[in-house]
Design a protein around this motif. Structure first.
Motif, PDB file in Angstrom:
ATOM      1  N   TYR A  69      45.495  56.157  27.797  1.00  0.00           N
ATOM      2  CA  TYR A  69      44.636  56.875  26.973  1.00  0.00           C
ATOM      3  C   TYR A  69      44.107  58.044  27.360  1.00  0.00           C
ATOM      4  N   ASN A  70      44.722  58.696  28.521  1.00  0.00           N
ATOM      5  CA  ASN A  70      44.308  59.793  28.900  1.00  0.00           C
ATOM      6  C   ASN A  70      44.466  60.937  27.906  1.00  0.00           C
ATOM      7  N   GLY A  71      43.392  61.761  27.593  1.00  0.00           N
ATOM      8  CA  GLY A  71      43.516  62.630  26.380  1.00  0.00           C
ATOM      9  C   GLY A  71      43.757  62.187  25.267  1.00  0.00           C
ATOM     10  N   VAL A  72      43.157  61.134  24.926  1.00  0.00           N
ATOM     11  CA  VAL A  72      43.108  60.582  23.439  1.00  0.00           C
ATOM     12  C   VAL A  72      41.784  60.563  23.056  1.00  0.00           C
ATOM     13  N   ASN A  73      41.354  61.028  21.844  1.00  0.00           N
ATOM     14  CA  ASN A  73      39.868  61.183  21.247  1.00  0.00           C
ATOM     15  C   ASN A  73      39.712  59.507  20.896  1.00  0.00           C
ATOM     16  N   MET A  74      39.079  58.752  21.941  1.00  0.00           N
ATOM     17  CA  MET A  74      38.982  57.344  21.447  1.00  0.00           C
ATOM     18  C   MET A  74      38.157  57.070  20.149  1.00  0.00           C
ATOM     19  N   TRP A  75      37.173  57.812  19.958  1.00  0.00           N
ATOM     20  CA  TRP A  75      36.472  57.867  18.517  1.00  0.00           C
ATOM     21  C   TRP A  75      37.440  57.685  17.461  1.00  0.00           C
ATOM     22  N   LYS A  76      38.207  58.581  17.398  1.00  0.00           N
ATOM     23  CA  LYS A  76      39.194  58.608  16.228  1.00  0.00           C
ATOM     24  C   LYS A  76      40.065  57.328  16.481  1.00  0.00           C
ATOM     25  N   LEU A  77      40.484  57.027  17.661  1.00  0.00           N
ATOM     26  CA  LEU A  77      41.500  56.053  17.707  1.00  0.00           C
ATOM     27  C   LEU A  77      40.920  54.803  17.148  1.00  0.00           C
ATOM     28  N   MET A  78      39.713  54.530  17.627  1.00  0.00           N
ATOM     29  CA  MET A  78      38.695  53.300  17.286  1.00  0.00           C
ATOM     30  C   MET A  78      38.271  53.259  15.898  1.00  0.00           C
ATOM     31  N   GLY A  79      38.883  54.387  15.269  1.00  0.00           N
ATOM     32  CA  GLY A  79      38.195  54.292  13.803  1.00  0.00           C
ATOM     33  C   GLY A  79      36.832  54.334  13.334  1.00  0.00           C
ATOM     34  N   VAL A  80      36.109  55.241  14.447  1.00  0.00           N
ATOM     35  CA  VAL A  80      34.550  55.123  14.176  1.00  0.00           C
ATOM     36  C   VAL A  80      34.470  56.163  13.175  1.00  0.00           C
ATOM     37  N   ASP A  81      33.336  55.947  12.282  1.00  0.00           N
ATOM     38  CA  ASP A  81      33.100  56.923  10.946  1.00  0.00           C
ATOM     39  C   ASP A  81      31.422  57.258  11.112  1.00  0.00           C
ATOM     40  N   GLU A  82      31.068  58.044  10.233  1.00  0.00           N
ATOM     41  CA  GLU A  82      29.668  58.471  10.101  1.00  0.00           C
ATOM     42  C   GLU A  82      28.449  57.534  10.127  1.00  0.00           C
ATOM     43  N   ASN A  83      28.970  56.362   9.711  1.00  0.00           N
ATOM     44  CA  ASN A  83      27.934  55.415   9.801  1.00  0.00           C
ATOM     45  C   ASN A  83      27.693  54.321  11.082  1.00  0.00           C
ATOM     46  N   GLU A  84      28.534  54.811  12.065  1.00  0.00           N
ATOM     47  CA  GLU A  84      28.535  54.293  13.333  1.00  0.00           C
ATOM     48  C   GLU A  84      28.421  55.035  14.397  1.00  0.00           C
ATOM     49  N   PHE A  85      27.526  54.969  15.101  1.00  0.00           N
ATOM     50  CA  PHE A  85      27.128  55.724  16.412  1.00  0.00           C
ATOM     51  C   PHE A  85      27.411  55.125  17.820  1.00  0.00           C
ATOM     52  N   PRO A  86      28.717  55.229  18.600  1.00  0.00           N
ATOM     53  CA  PRO A  86      29.075  54.487  19.626  1.00  0.00           C
ATOM     54  C   PRO A  86      28.057  54.965  20.918  1.00  0.00           C
ATOM     55  N   PHE A  87      27.637  53.843  21.727  1.00  0.00           N
ATOM     56  CA  PHE A  87      26.918  54.289  22.892  1.00  0.00           C
ATOM     57  C   PHE A  87      27.389  53.148  23.995  1.00  0.00           C
ATOM     58  N   LEU A  88      26.792  53.336  25.193  1.00  0.00           N
ATOM     59  CA  LEU A  88      27.249  52.505  26.262  1.00  0.00           C
ATOM     60  C   LEU A  88      26.204  51.631  26.921  1.00  0.00           C
ATOM     61  N   ILE A  89      26.267  50.482  27.364  1.00  0.00           N
ATOM     62  CA  ILE A  89      25.336  49.987  28.254  1.00  0.00           C
ATOM     63  C   ILE A  89      26.338  49.882  29.492  1.00  0.00           C
ATOM     64  N   TRP A  90      25.893  50.410  30.627  1.00  0.00           N
ATOM     65  CA  TRP A  90      26.615  50.525  31.711  1.00  0.00           C
ATOM     66  C   TRP A  90      25.918  50.090  32.794  1.00  0.00           C
ATOM     67  N   LYS A  91      26.510  48.939  33.758  1.00  0.00           N
ATOM     68  CA  LYS A  91      25.943  48.710  34.840  1.00  0.00           C
ATOM     69  C   LYS A  91      26.850  48.906  35.887  1.00  0.00           C
ATOM     70  N   SER A  92      28.133  48.743  35.971  1.00  0.00           N
ATOM     71  CA  SER A  92      29.120  49.196  36.759  1.00  0.00           C
ATOM     72  C   SER A  92      30.434  49.225  35.815  1.00  0.00           C
ATOM     73  N   GLU A  93      31.591  49.439  36.800  1.00  0.00           N
ATOM     74  CA  GLU A  93      32.834  49.708  36.078  1.00  0.00           C
ATOM     75  C   GLU A  93      33.540  48.204  35.504  1.00  0.00           C
ATOM     76  N   ASP A  94      32.754  47.243  36.283  1.00  0.00           N
ATOM     77  CA  ASP A  94      33.287  45.911  35.739  1.00  0.00           C
ATOM     78  C   ASP A  94      32.339  45.042  34.869  1.00  0.00           C
ATOM     79  N   ASP A  95      30.832  46.010  34.578  1.00  0.00           N
ATOM     80  CA  ASP A  95      29.981  45.316  33.770  1.00  0.00           C
ATOM     81  C   ASP A  95      29.413  46.278  32.919  1.00  0.00           C
ATOM     82  N   PHE A  96      30.004  46.408  31.860  1.00  0.00           N
ATOM     83  CA  PHE A  96      29.607  47.417  30.669  1.00  0.00           C
ATOM     84  C   PHE A  96      29.701  46.693  29.179  1.00  0.00           C
ATOM     85  N   SER A  97      29.160  47.351  28.326  1.00  0.00           N
ATOM     86  CA  SER A  97      29.414  47.126  26.715  1.00  0.00           C
ATOM     87  C   SER A  97      29.305  48.130  26.179  1.00  0.00           C
ATOM     88  N   VAL A  98      30.428  48.362  25.238  1.00  0.00           N
ATOM     89  CA  VAL A  98      30.604  49.497  24.194  1.00  0.00           C
ATOM     90  C   VAL A  98      29.931  48.980  23.023  1.00  0.00           C
TER      91      VAL A  98
END
Length: 105
Positions: A23-52
């Motif tokens: 996925y390097n160089g890919v706009n993940m927002w576009k790939l995941m189909g995010v639109d103006e009614n959704e705003f992505p953010f992250l809950i991040w504790k570590s590399e193996d403990d996170f939630s998009v």
């Protein structure tokens, strides 16, 4: 571009990081189909403990339910690298949303 899916696979974080390079160089927002009614953010504790997560105008906070740990990790890293909010807990995200008056219907 086609991507290899690793849905429902048990992978180590080392394997996930290596496989996420597709996925390097890919706009993940576009790939995941995010639109103006959704705003992505992250809950991040570590590399193996996170939630998009997403903030939606119609229902507030919701978790992204990606069954592919590789694309989920790639999206998380993309969010971190592209100035999206990163929190350490749901409570921190909820307080931020309240303080910044994120919209709800």
């Amino acid at each position: 571009m086609e991507f290899i899916s690793y849905a429902h696979k048990e992978l180590s974080i080392k394997e996930i990081k290596k496989l996420a390079r597709q996925y390097n160089g890919v706009n993940m927002w576009k790939l995941m189909g995010v639109d103006e009614n959704e705003f992505p953010f992250l809950i991040w504790k570590s590399e193996d403990d996170f939630s998009v997560m997403f903030w939606t105008k119609h229902s507030g906070m919701k978790a992204n339910l990606d069954e592919d740990p590789v694309s989920d990790y790639a999206f998380a890293i993309w969010l971190k690298e592209n100035a999206h909010p990163v929190f350490t807990s749901v409570l921190e995200a909820e307080q931020y949303a309240k303080d910044h008056e994120w919209p709800t219907n």
